[in-house]
Write an enzyme that holds these catalytic residues in place. Structure first.
Site, PDB file in Angstrom:
ATOM      1  N   HIS C  52       0.828  -1.215   0.000  1.00  0.00           N
ATOM      2  CA  HIS C  52       0.000   0.000   0.000  1.00  0.00           C
ATOM      3  C   HIS C  52       0.856   1.256   0.000  1.00  0.00           C
ATOM      4  O   HIS C  52       2.079   1.179   0.098  1.00  0.00           O
ATOM      5  CB  HIS C  52      -0.956  -0.033   1.180  1.00  0.00           C
ATOM      6  CG  HIS C  52      -2.061  -1.013   0.971  1.00  0.00           C
ATOM      7  ND1 HIS C  52      -3.194  -0.697   0.247  1.00  0.00           N
ATOM      8  CD2 HIS C  52      -2.196  -2.310   1.322  1.00  0.00           C
ATOM      9  CE1 HIS C  52      -3.978  -1.758   0.188  1.00  0.00           C
ATOM     10  NE2 HIS C  52      -3.393  -2.752   0.839  1.00  0.00           N
ATOM     11  N   THR C  53       0.167   2.361  -0.146  1.00  0.00           N
ATOM     12  CA  THR C  53       0.819   3.657  -0.196  1.00  0.00           C
ATOM     13  C   THR C  53       2.019   3.748   0.740  1.00  0.00           C
ATOM     14  O   THR C  53       1.887   3.547   1.944  1.00  0.00           O
ATOM     15  CB  THR C  53      -0.171   4.756   0.238  1.00  0.00           C
ATOM     16  OG1 THR C  53      -1.379   4.515  -0.411  1.00  0.00           O
ATOM     17  CG2 THR C  53       0.362   6.106  -0.100  1.00  0.00           C
ATOM     18  N   GLN C  54       3.136   4.083   0.158  1.00  0.00           N
ATOM     19  CA  GLN C  54       4.313   4.183   0.988  1.00  0.00           C
ATOM     20  C   GLN C  54       4.344   5.530   1.687  1.00  0.00           C
ATOM     21  O   GLN C  54       3.930   6.534   1.141  1.00  0.00           O
ATOM     22  CB  GLN C  54       5.552   4.017   0.132  1.00  0.00           C
ATOM     23  CG  GLN C  54       6.781   3.821   0.986  1.00  0.00           C
ATOM     24  CD  GLN C  54       7.987   3.538   0.160  1.00  0.00           C
ATOM     25  OE1 GLN C  54       7.885   2.998  -0.922  1.00  0.00           O
ATOM     26  NE2 GLN C  54       9.139   3.937   0.667  1.00  0.00           N
TER      27      GLN C  54
END
Lengths: 242, 268, 282
Positions: C52-54
Site C-alpha cells: 500500500h501507499t508508501q
C-alpha cells in the site's frame, strides 16, 4: 550475483502492482533562454534553484558545455534535467569513442535528444530543453524541445518558469514581431536583421532582470554561455536575491 | 443585509465543473512581525503581493490602521485583510464614539476574532494586531479561523519561520525602541531574502505609549531595481495607425464672476 | 477482470486488449483460457502481498550542514519520531563513509538504515578495488552514488523516503557540501539544511555566509556558534526535534564526532508575563 556493488533492488519483484500516492515530480523553478546570432549563439539561465517557497541554492549550475561546442540546458524538474543532460553527455562521449572522435553536429544532437525524450513518453522528463551551438555553415543555432521530444530549430526561445514573460519580449526584440516600418502605415514589416553579440547580451540581461522583478522563482544570478567559432565562454551577472 | 453574499456560489461551482478555474486572489506569501519594547510596540511587513508565482505588486501596503494608535499587519488573501480591517476599523470608531473612550487593542482583537470565527476560515485573514490604549501597549495576533495569541514577539505569513528564526535569536526582554526597530526590520529582511512569497521593501510602524503612532513607509529599500541596459522606446509609426478620428466631446467655458469687496468664504 | 474494448471497431478482434492480458487470445473468440495448462498462472506473483501507499514511518527531523574555511560541520539530533510520538531518542543519523566523508540523513529511519548498508557495501568494494589509497572514495563520489540510488528508486515509483546531506572534501581538497532527496533532486551550497531546518535554520546560516564563496573567511568556532543557535531555534520551534544532537566536524585533521551535545542558551523569559490568549485570564 554481480561484480559491482550489489544494490538491493536487483532482486526485487517489480511486476507486482503496488499502490502508491508518491508524486515523482517537483518544480524547481528557474528560467532559461537561447538566442542565435549570425556567427554565435547564447544560452542563458538564472542560477537559482527553488522548491515551494524556499530557495534551495543561489548558485546551482544548470547550463552545461556537453562537448563539441554544444551547450545544453533542461529546465523544470531538476532531477530529470540533470539525468537527461548526463545521458546525452555520456552518449556523446561514446559516439566520439566509436567514430574516431568525429564531431557531432548540433542538428544530430537535437535529433538524438528527441529520442531520449520520447523514450520516456509515458513517464516524461519534466523539462524544457534547449541546446545551442553553431550549425554546419557556422551560423548560430538554437533547438528547443517540449518534454516528450517535439523539437524545432529557432532564432530564439525562452523556457522554464518565466518563459511566458520573456518569450513575447524576445518575439518583439529579436524577430521584430508587431513592429512596422515608420511611415508605412502598417503595410511594411520592420525588416529582420541579425543582432550583434553585444546587443543580444544586453537583451538577455534586461530580460532576466525584468523576469526577476515579476517572477518569484527567478533571481540570484545570471549565467550566460556564449558559443562562437573560438569555442564556448561563460559570463556571470548578479541578479536580485529577494 | 450586512455580510458576505453567496449569490454566486452555485454559479461558480458550475463554472469550475466546466473547467473554468476559480479567480485567484492575490497574496498568500508575506512576512509580517511584531515586537514589544520598553514603552511601546512595533509591527513591520514586507511589501510584495503575489498572484501564484507572479509578483502582483512590488510595493504594496500591508500595515493597516484600525484606529489612530492601533495598527495591524495583514497576511493572507489581500482583499480579506483589507476588508476585514476596514470593517473593524469602522466598528471600533463607532464603539469608541458611543462609549466616549479611546479604542482598546483587546476590543479590536475581539471584534476581529468573532468576525473571522463566524466565517469558519473562509476569510483568509491572518493579522498581527498591535497598539497602545489606556491599558498600555499590546501585541496580539489572530488567525483566519478565529484563534488568537499573545506574545512579546510574533510573526505570521509564509515568511514567518524565517522571521521567527531571527526573532528567537535576537529577542531579549526590555529592549529600547531602536533595538526593537532593528530586530523587526531584520526579521522582515530574513523573510524577504529567504522566502519567495516575500520581497521588496520593509514597512514599519512604531506605537510608543503616550505618542502618536509613526508609520515608516519603506523604512528599508534593499531591493532597488538596477537600470535597464537598453532603451525600449519605439520610433513613432512602429505601431500602425489603422484609423483615426478626433471628436470634441465638450466645450470648456470659463466665466469670472466678481463679488463685492470682501470675498465670500467658500470652504472651511 | 474487465476487458476494455469497443464493440464496433474490434468486432473481428481475436486478441485480448485488456492492458493486463494484452495480446492473449480473446476469451470471446477462443473460449476461456485454461490457466492450468503449462502452469500459465503466475503463482509467485499472485502470492505476493499487495503493498500500500508508501509513507515514512519512523522519522528523523532536520540535518544541518555548513562549510567553513577548513572543512565542513554537520549536525542532527537523535530523535526518531513515530508520527507525533517521540519513539526513539538514541538515533545516530550522521554516518562516516570512507575516511573523510560524512552523510547526514533525515526522513524515514528504516530507509536510512538500508542506505547505511548500501554505503557500507560501497566502501568495502572500493577498498578492494583501490587499495593504493590514491583515489580515495571522496564526498563527490558518495554524493553521485547516492543520487543515482535515489533517482533510480524514484523512477521505479518506490522511493527511499529521505533527504540527505553529504559533506567532506572535493577532488581539489576544497570543502564539499551537497544535498539529495527522495526525488533525486540535488543542489550544493555553503549552507544546507533538510526538513524544518530549511525554513528555520537556513535564514540564520545565510546571515553568516550570504555569498556561497564567503565560507573561506569563516572560522570553525563561528560556524559552530551559528549551528548551536540553529539547533536551539529548531528545538524551540520544531515539535519533532530534540534537545541533544550530534555535531560532526570534517577538516584536514580528519572526522570528529561530538555526541550528546546539548542545546544551550535557552531563554524562556518571554513567558513570565504571558497570560491567556487575549484579555488576561486567570
Amino acid at each position: 550475483m554481480n561484480s559491482t556493488v550489489a544494490s538491493e533492488y536487483s532482486s526485487e519483484i517489480h511486476t507486482t502492482p503496488i499502490e502508491h500516492r508518491f508524486n515523482p515530480y517537483s518544480d524547481n523553478g528557474g528560467t532559461v533562454l537561447g538566442i542565435a546570432g549570425k556567427d554565435f549563439a547564447v544560452l542563458a539561465g538564472d542560477t537559482r534553484q527553488v522548491e515551494g517557497y524556499s530557495i534551495n541554492s543561489r548558485y546551482e549550475q544548470k547550463i552545461f558545455n556537453v562537448g563539441d561546442d554544444i551547450v545544453m540546458t533542461a529546465n523544470g524538474f531538476a532531477a530529470d534535467g540533470s539525468a537527461l543532460i548526463d545521458r546525452f553527455r555520456n552518449q556523446l562521449k561514446w559516439y566520439k569513442f566509436d567514430h574516431n572522435n568525429k564531431k557531432l553536429s548540433v542538428a544530430s544532437s537535437a535529433r538524438y535528444i528527441r529520442h531520449l525524450l520520447y523514450s520516456k513518453r509515458f513517464f516524461p522528463y519534466y523539462v524544457s530543453t534547449l541546446i545551442a551551438g553553431l550549425d554546419d555553415e557556422g551560423k548560430g543555432c538554437v533547438y528547443s524541445f517540449d518534454p516528450v521530444g517535439s523539437y524545432e530549430r529557432e532564432q530564439c526561445r525562452a523556457g522554464g518558469a518565466a518563459a511566458s514573460l520573456i518569450m513575447p519580449f524576445l518575439d518583439n526584440q529579436v524577430n521584430f514581431k508587431n513592429q512596422y516600418q515608420p511611415g508605412s502605415d502598417g503595410t511594411e514589416k520592420k525588416p529582420l536583421r541579425y543582432l550583434e553579440l553585444d546587443e543580444v547580451l544586453e537583451l538577455v540581461k534586461d530580460a532576466f532582470s525584468s523576469a526577476t522583478e515579476r517572477h518569484i522563482q527567478v533571481g540570484d544570478g545570471l549565467e550566460i554561455f556564449i558559443v562562437t567559432k573560438e569555442g564556448v565562454r561563460t559570463e556571470y551577472y548578479p541578479l536580485k536575491r529577494d | 443585509m450586512a455580510g458576505l453574499s453567496f449569490d454566486n456560489f452555485q454559479r461558480n461551482k458550475f463554472l469550475v465543473s466546466k473547467g473554468f478555474g476559480q479567480p485567484m486572489a492575490t497574496s498568500t506569501g508575506t512576512t509580517i512581525v511584531g515586537c514589544k519594547f520598553n514603552g511601546g510596540v512595533i509591527i513591520a511587513a514586507d511589501t510584495r503581493a503575489t498572484a501564484g508565482s507572479i509578483v502582483a505588486d512590488k510595493n504594496c501596503e500591508k500595515l493597516h490602521r484600525l484606529s489612530p494608535k492601533i495598527w495591524c499587519a495583514g497576511a493572507g488573501t489581500a482583499a480579506d485583510t483589507e476588508m476585514v480591517t476596514q470593517l473593524i476599523a469602522s466598528n471600533l470608531e463607532l464603539h469608541s464614539l458611543s462609549q466616549r473612550r479611546q479604542p482598546r487593542v483587546i476590543t479590536a482583537l475581539t471584534l476581529l476574532k468573532q468576525h473571522l470565527f463566524k466565517y469558519q476560515g473562509h476569510l483568509g485573514a491572518y493579522l498581527i494586531v498591535a497598539g497602545n490604549d489606556p491599558t498600555g501597549a499590546h501585541l496580539m495576533s489572530v488567525q483566519a479561523h478565529g484563534s488568537t495569541d499573545i506574545g512579546e514577539y510574533q510573526s505570521l505569513g509564509s515568511g514567518s519561520l524565517a522571521a521567527m528564526a531571527v526573532l528567537e535569536t535576537g529577542w531579549k526582554p526590555n529592549m529600547t525602541k531602536e533595538e526593537a526597530m532593528k530586530l523587526c526590520a531584520d526579521a522582515i529582511e530574513s523573510g524577504i531574502w529567504n522566502d519567495l512569497g516575500s520581497g521588496s521593501n520593509v514597512d514599519l510602524c512604531v506605537m510608543e505609549v503616550g505618542k502618536d503612532a509613526e508609520l515608516h513607509r519603506n523604512y528599508l529599500t534593499p531591493n532597488v531595481r538596477s537600470e535597464k541596459l537598453k532603451s525600449y522606446k519605439f520610433d513613432r509609426g512602429t505601431t500602425a495607425v489603422l484609423r483615426s478620428s478626433i471628436h470634441d466631446v465638450l466645450d470648456v467655458e470659463e466665466t469670472v464672476i466678481t463679488f463685492g469687496n470682501d470675498a465670500m468664504e467658500v470652504d472651511a | 477482470m474487465v476487458t476494455v474494448r469497443s464493440e464496433s471497431n474490434l468486432k473481428n478482434a481475436t486478441m485480448n486488449h485488456d492492458p493486463f492480458a494484452w495480446g492473449r487470445p480473446d476469451d470471446n473468440v477462443y473460449g476461456k483460457y485454461n490457466q492450468s495448462i503449462a502452469q500459465a498462472k503466475n503463482n509467485e506473483l499472485d502470492a505476493f502481498p499487495k503493498m500500500h501507499t508508501q509513507q515514512p514511518i519512523i522519522t528523523g527531523t532536520s540535518v544541518l550542514g555548513i562549510k567553513y574555511k577548513n572543512g565542513i560541520i554537520m549536525a542532527a539530533d537523535n530523535i526518531g519520531s513515530y508520527g507525533s510520538l517521540l519513539r526513539f531518542s538514541n538515533i545516530e543519523r550522521i554516518i562516516k563513509v570512507g575516511s573523510e566523508t560524512v552523510v547526514g540523513v533525515s526522513g524515514d529511519i528504516s530507509d536510512f538504515q538500508q542506505l547505511e548498508r548500501i554505503l557500507e557495501e560501497l566502501v568495502i568494494s572500493e577498498e578492494n578495488y583501490d587499495n593504493q589509497g590514491e583515489n580515495n572514495l571522496r564526498a563527490p563520489h558518495v554524493h553521485e552514488y547516492l543520487t543515482r540510488v535515489l533517482y533510480n528508486r524514484r523512477n521505479k515509483m518506490n522511493p527511499l523516503w529521505n533527504s540527505i546531506i553529504v559533506g567532506g572534501f572535493d577532488n581539489d581538497k576544497t570543502p564539499f557540501l551537497k544535498y539529495i532527496d527522495l526525488l533525486g533532486v540535488t543542489y550544493g551550497s555553503s549552507t544546507l539544511a533538510t526538513g524544518f531546518g530549511s525554513y528555520l535554520a537556513i535564514p540564520l546560516l545565510r546571515k553568516l555566509i550570504p555569498d556561497d564563496k564567503d565560507y573561506s573567511n569563516i572560522e570553525e568556532e563561528d560556524a559552530k556558534k551559528v549551528i548551536q543557535e540553529c539547533m536551539r531555534v529548531l528545538f524551540y520551534r520544531d515539535a519533532r526535534s530534540g534537545e541533544k544532537f550530534t555535531l560532526v566536524t570534517v577538516n584536514d585533521e580528519g572526522v570528529k564526532f561530538e555526541k550528546d551535545v546539548e542545546v544551550t542558551g535557552q531563554s524562556w523569559e518571554f513567558a513570565k508575563n504571558l497570560v491567556g490568549y487575549g484579555s488576561k485570564q486567570l
